[in-house]
Write a protein that holds these residues in place. Structure first.
Motif, PDB file in Angstrom:
ATOM      1  N   ASP A 281      -4.520   4.372   2.141  1.00 27.94           N
ATOM      2  CA  ASP A 281      -5.647   3.441   2.142  1.00 27.94           C
ATOM      3  C   ASP A 281      -5.237   2.076   2.688  1.00 27.94           C
ATOM      4  N   ARG A 282      -4.044   1.653   2.365  1.00 26.63           N
ATOM      5  CA  ARG A 282      -3.578   0.342   2.831  1.00 26.63           C
ATOM      6  C   ARG A 282      -3.468   0.316   4.354  1.00 26.63           C
ATOM      7  N   ASP A 283      -2.830   1.338   4.920  1.00 25.43           N
ATOM      8  CA  ASP A 283      -2.700   1.398   6.377  1.00 25.43           C
ATOM      9  C   ASP A 283      -4.053   1.611   7.042  1.00 25.43           C
ATOM     10  N   GLY A 284      -4.881   2.425   6.403  1.00 23.37           N
ATOM     11  CA  GLY A 284      -6.208   2.671   6.957  1.00 23.37           C
ATOM     12  C   GLY A 284      -7.053   1.415   6.989  1.00 23.37           C
ATOM     13  N   ASP A 285      -6.994   0.633   5.912  1.00 22.22           N
ATOM     14  CA  ASP A 285      -7.733  -0.630   5.881  1.00 22.22           C
ATOM     15  C   ASP A 285      -7.287  -1.541   7.017  1.00 22.22           C
ATOM     16  N   ARG A 286      -5.969  -1.594   7.237  1.00 19.99           N
ATOM     17  CA  ARG A 286      -5.443  -2.474   8.281  1.00 19.99           C
ATOM     18  C   ARG A 286      -5.868  -2.000   9.670  1.00 19.99           C
ATOM     19  N   GLU A 287      -5.712  -0.705   9.933  1.00 22.37           N
ATOM     20  CA  GLU A 287      -6.054  -0.174  11.255  1.00 22.37           C
ATOM     21  C   GLU A 287      -7.546  -0.348  11.553  1.00 22.37           C
ATOM     22  N   MET A 288      -8.390  -0.090  10.559  1.00 19.73           N
ATOM     23  CA  MET A 288      -9.824  -0.217  10.781  1.00 19.73           C
ATOM     24  C   MET A 288     -10.228  -1.672  10.955  1.00 19.73           C
ATOM     25  N   ALA A 289      -9.640  -2.571  10.167  1.00 14.41           N
ATOM     26  CA  ALA A 289      -9.966  -3.992  10.284  1.00 14.41           C
ATOM     27  C   ALA A 289      -9.574  -4.526  11.656  1.00 14.41           C
ATOM     28  N   GLU A 290      -8.427  -4.065  12.192  1.00 17.78           N
ATOM     29  CA  GLU A 290      -7.992  -4.507  13.514  1.00 17.78           C
ATOM     30  C   GLU A 290      -8.992  -4.114  14.592  1.00 17.78           C
ATOM     31  N   ARG A 291      -9.753  -3.056  14.338  1.00 20.24           N
ATOM     32  CA  ARG A 291     -10.731  -2.584  15.329  1.00 20.24           C
ATOM     33  C   ARG A 291     -12.153  -2.985  14.971  1.00 20.24           C
ATOM     34  N   GLY A 292     -12.299  -3.884  13.992  1.00 22.48           N
ATOM     35  CA  GLY A 292     -13.619  -4.405  13.643  1.00 22.48           C
ATOM     36  C   GLY A 292     -14.473  -3.455  12.829  1.00 22.48           C
ATOM     37  N   LEU A 293     -13.864  -2.426  12.223  1.00 19.85           N
ATOM     38  CA  LEU A 293     -14.616  -1.436  11.454  1.00 19.85           C
ATOM     39  C   LEU A 293     -14.603  -1.801   9.971  1.00 19.85           C
ATOM     40  N   ASP A 294     -15.781  -1.809   9.353  1.00 17.06           N
ATOM     41  CA  ASP A 294     -15.905  -2.059   7.919  1.00 17.06           C
ATOM     42  C   ASP A 294     -15.827  -0.720   7.195  1.00 17.06           C
ATOM     43  N   VAL A 295     -14.762  -0.510   6.429  1.00 19.99           N
ATOM     44  CA  VAL A 295     -14.549   0.781   5.781  1.00 19.99           C
ATOM     45  C   VAL A 295     -15.658   1.106   4.793  1.00 19.99           C
ATOM     46  N   ALA A 296     -16.310   0.085   4.224  1.00 18.70           N
ATOM     47  CA  ALA A 296     -17.350   0.321   3.225  1.00 18.70           C
ATOM     48  C   ALA A 296     -18.637   0.855   3.832  1.00 18.70           C
ATOM     49  N   THR A 297     -18.887   0.559   5.102  1.00 20.51           N
ATOM     50  CA  THR A 297     -20.167   0.935   5.710  1.00 20.51           C
ATOM     51  C   THR A 297     -20.029   1.917   6.873  1.00 20.51           C
ATOM     52  N   SER A 298     -18.818   2.138   7.375  1.00 19.59           N
ATOM     53  CA  SER A 298     -18.642   3.041   8.516  1.00 19.59           C
ATOM     54  C   SER A 298     -18.808   4.496   8.086  1.00 19.59           C
ATOM     55  N   CYS A 299     -19.368   5.289   8.987  1.00 20.63           N
ATOM     56  CA  CYS A 299     -19.589   6.714   8.738  1.00 20.63           C
ATOM     57  C   CYS A 299     -18.903   7.536   9.826  1.00 20.63           C
ATOM     58  N   VAL A 300     -18.652   8.794   9.508  1.00 16.70           N
ATOM     59  CA  VAL A 300     -18.187   9.731  10.518  1.00 16.70           C
ATOM     60  C   VAL A 300     -19.407  10.432  11.108  1.00 16.70           C
ATOM     61  N   VAL A 301     -19.473  10.473  12.420  1.00 22.11           N
ATOM     62  CA  VAL A 301     -20.549  11.159  13.129  1.00 22.11           C
ATOM     63  C   VAL A 301     -19.940  12.313  13.907  1.00 22.11           C
ATOM     64  N   ALA A 302     -20.496  13.497  13.748  1.00 24.70           N
ATOM     65  CA  ALA A 302     -20.063  14.661  14.520  1.00 24.70           C
ATOM     66  C   ALA A 302     -21.142  14.991  15.542  1.00 24.70           C
ATOM     67  N   ALA A 303     -20.733  15.282  16.768  1.00 26.53           N
ATOM     68  CA  ALA A 303     -21.691  15.596  17.828  1.00 26.53           C
ATOM     69  C   ALA A 303     -21.270  16.875  18.525  1.00 26.53           C
ATOM     70  N   GLU A 304     -22.227  17.772  18.687  1.00 27.40           N
ATOM     71  CA  GLU A 304     -22.000  19.038  19.389  1.00 27.40           C
ATOM     72  C   GLU A 304     -22.721  19.006  20.719  1.00 27.40           C
ATOM     73  N   GLY A 305     -22.111  19.632  21.737  1.00 26.47           N
ATOM     74  CA  GLY A 305     -22.736  19.678  23.054  1.00 26.47           C
ATOM     75  C   GLY A 305     -22.462  18.442  23.880  1.00 26.47           C
ATOM     76  N   VAL A 306     -21.278  17.851  23.726  1.00 28.97           N
ATOM     77  CA  VAL A 306     -20.915  16.619  24.428  1.00 28.97           C
ATOM     78  C   VAL A 306     -19.856  16.935  25.480  1.00 28.97           C
ATOM     79  N   SER A 307     -20.131  16.635  26.720  1.00 27.15           N
ATOM     80  CA  SER A 307     -19.168  16.856  27.795  1.00 27.15           C
ATOM     81  C   SER A 307     -18.127  15.745  27.796  1.00 27.15           C
ATOM     82  N   ALA A 308     -17.033  15.978  28.526  1.00 28.99           N
ATOM     83  CA  ALA A 308     -15.993  14.953  28.636  1.00 28.99           C
ATOM     84  C   ALA A 308     -16.539  13.704  29.314  1.00 28.99           C
ATOM     85  N   ALA A 309     -17.401  13.900  30.314  1.00 30.77           N
ATOM     86  CA  ALA A 309     -17.999  12.747  31.001  1.00 30.77           C
ATOM     87  C   ALA A 309     -18.883  11.949  30.045  1.00 30.77           C
TER      88      ALA A 309
END
Length: 497
Positions: A281-309
């Motif tokens: 959790d400590r490392d995760g908090d740091r990595e996410m904060a460095e990228r501007g992500l709020d761990v309390a509100t961020s969600c994981v989104v899964a998408a199917e049917g997405v090309s590399a482009a």
């Protein structure tokens, strides 16, 4: 000294005759351009001398005054009309308007070609034009060779004697990191003008609002992009300079996109560690904060049917809109960790296309919950596929309460599908996949065989074998419900590697 309209009139071999607009003879001439378009200013930047075939000049006073008013309002320095037997006379109202506006209107005999006028202007302005163009490309060469790249936009502003902004053509947001935003009223006017043309930018857009006057040209880039010049400190930047500037900005954007692609790959490594539970959790908090992500509100989104482009377009589009994110592809699914709002979902839909199916987890809360959030998003996207929805949220897509608890889901999978899973493992068969496809295809033997790439009779044999192994008839409603629930529970527990 600047080459002026008066200088053209005083050049004997050009044989120009002034018809109106005496007060504008001291206007500088940056270039000479032929055009018979109704709105020639859409491909001229300002300061040009417009040369027009007399045969295409309308006879009506309304048409002539509309042309003069348009070219004068958009910064042309004057107009030359080629005379021939079909050239209509200038109307009194057109002459009066040109005089009122101080806009020189001249005629040239049929025997003098427009090429002679163009050469005279080019000879007078050529050395300065070449010098500016050379400086533009020198700046780009320096930016390519320096590491990290300097703020070359400021140098380009000095060379072109104006302010420069590089914007997303759809939103007006800054597209190049070193670019300053436009004044808000000018930004709105630019985006409104582009939106009114359905995103199509002609050679140059002339935009004026309040004290601001701007020229807008398209930049060749993977995302719709425009470069805006404004706050001119001298003669308006001409069309040739704008085209060179657009090419220069395209190079800067390509450099930026390369840096962002590197950031995406590094982010995928961080995302993989989070999803696999290999980060504290400590490392995760740091990595996410460095990228501007709020761990309390961020969600994981899964998408199917997405090309590399489409994945690349999503990364660039999210970056263009300053939406913090991490992306990770595993098997057929693309996972994104980002703040989920109506705006971000709209960007996802736009960048991934109408074929993509999206599942959204509950908020992360803490980094160590990432593996669970990945399962939630995976399960939600399977629900979206099963219900023909484009987006499904884990919080809203519950079919049975048992599927909200991974431990309970494991019990259901083991009890209903356990023998099939064991049989597949022992015999390297596809009984579970066949059952899933059969139910998703509404128990159609033909559609199931087509999707699996096997003979219809093979599907019949497998269905019979599934019934023998499980002791359930697939034609029974209760059996169908149990199988379907168990398969969806398995989806929730199965994360692509």
């Amino acid at each position: 000294m600047a080459y002026r309209v008066r200088d053209l009139l005083e050049t004997p071999h050009l044989r120009l005759t002034l018809e109106a607009g005496t007060d504008g003879l001291d206007k500088p001439v940056t270039w000479a351009q032929t055009s018979d378009l109704e709105e020639p200013w859409l491909y001229l930047a300002g300061g040009e001398l417009l040369m027009k075939n007399g045969q295409t000049l309308t006879e009506s006073a309304r048409g002539q005054t509309a042309l003069i008013r348009g070219v004068a309002a958009n910064g042309m320095c004057g107009m030359v009309i080629g005379l021939d037997s079909a050239t209509p006379a200038l109307t009194r109202s057109a002459i009066a308007l040109a005089d009122d506006l101080g806009f020189p209107v001249m005629t040239v005999p049929y025997s003098v070609g427009f090429a002679s006028i163009g050469r005279a202007v080019a000879d007078a302005a050529g050395s300065g034009r070449v010098a500016v163009t050379e400086r533009v490309y020198n700046v780009i060469r320096q930016s390519v060779s320096s590491s990290p790249p300097a703020n070359v936009l400021a140098q380009l502003e000095r060379d072109l004697s104006c302010r420069i902004a590089v914007l997303d053509a759809a939103t007006g947001a800054v597209a190049l990191e070193s670019s300053e935003p436009l004044p808000e009223d000018l930004r709105e006017a630019v985006t409104d003008e582009i939106d009114g043309r359905r995103g199509a930018i002609p050679g140059v857009l002339h935009v004026s609002v309040g004290p601001h006057r701007a020229l807008v040209v398209e930049v060749p880039d993977e995302e719709p992009t425009a470069v805006v010049t404004y706050a001119f400190r001298g003669p308006t930047t001409d069309m040739v300079h704008l085209q060179h500037l657009a090419s220069a900005v395209a190079v800067l954007l390509a450099q930026q996109n390369a840096r962002r692609e590197h950031e995406r790959r590094i982010g995928a490594e961080v995302m993989g560690q989070l999803c696999d539970g290999r980060m504290s959790d400590r490392d995760g908090d740091r990595e996410m904060a460095e990228r501007g992500l709020d761990v309390a509100t961020s969600c994981v989104v899964a998408a199917e049917g997405v090309s590399a482009a489409a994945e690349r377009q999503l990364h660039l589009g999210l970056g263009r809109r300053a939406i913090p994110h991490l992306l990770l592809r595993r098997a057929a699914l693309l996972y994104a960790l980002l703040p989920v709002t109506d705006h971000t979902l709209a960007v996802l839909n736009q960048r991934l296309g109408g074929e993509a199916i999206i599942g959204v987890s509950d908020p992360l809360g803490v980094p160590s919950r990432a593996p669970v959030a990945v399962r939630e998003a995976t399960w939600a996207v399977r629900v979206a596929v099963a219900t023909s929805s484009q987006i499904a949220r884990f919080a809203d897509a519950t079919i049975f309460p048992v599927l909200r608890d991974p431990e309970e889901a494991r019990v259901v999978v083991g009890r209903v599908l356990g023998r099939l899973l064991a049989y597949d493992t022992a015999h390297s068969s596809d009984m579970v996949r066949t059952l899933d496809t059969y139910l998703r295809r509404d128990r159609s033997l033909v559609q199931t065989a087509k999707e699996l790439g096997i003979h219809r009779q093979t599907v019949v044999y497998r269905i019979q074998r599934i019934e023998e192994l499980t002791g359930k008839r697939i034609g029974d409603t209760a059996a169908i419900a149990e199988f379907w629930l168990a398969l969806r529970a398995r989806d929730m527990l199965t994360v692509p590697a």
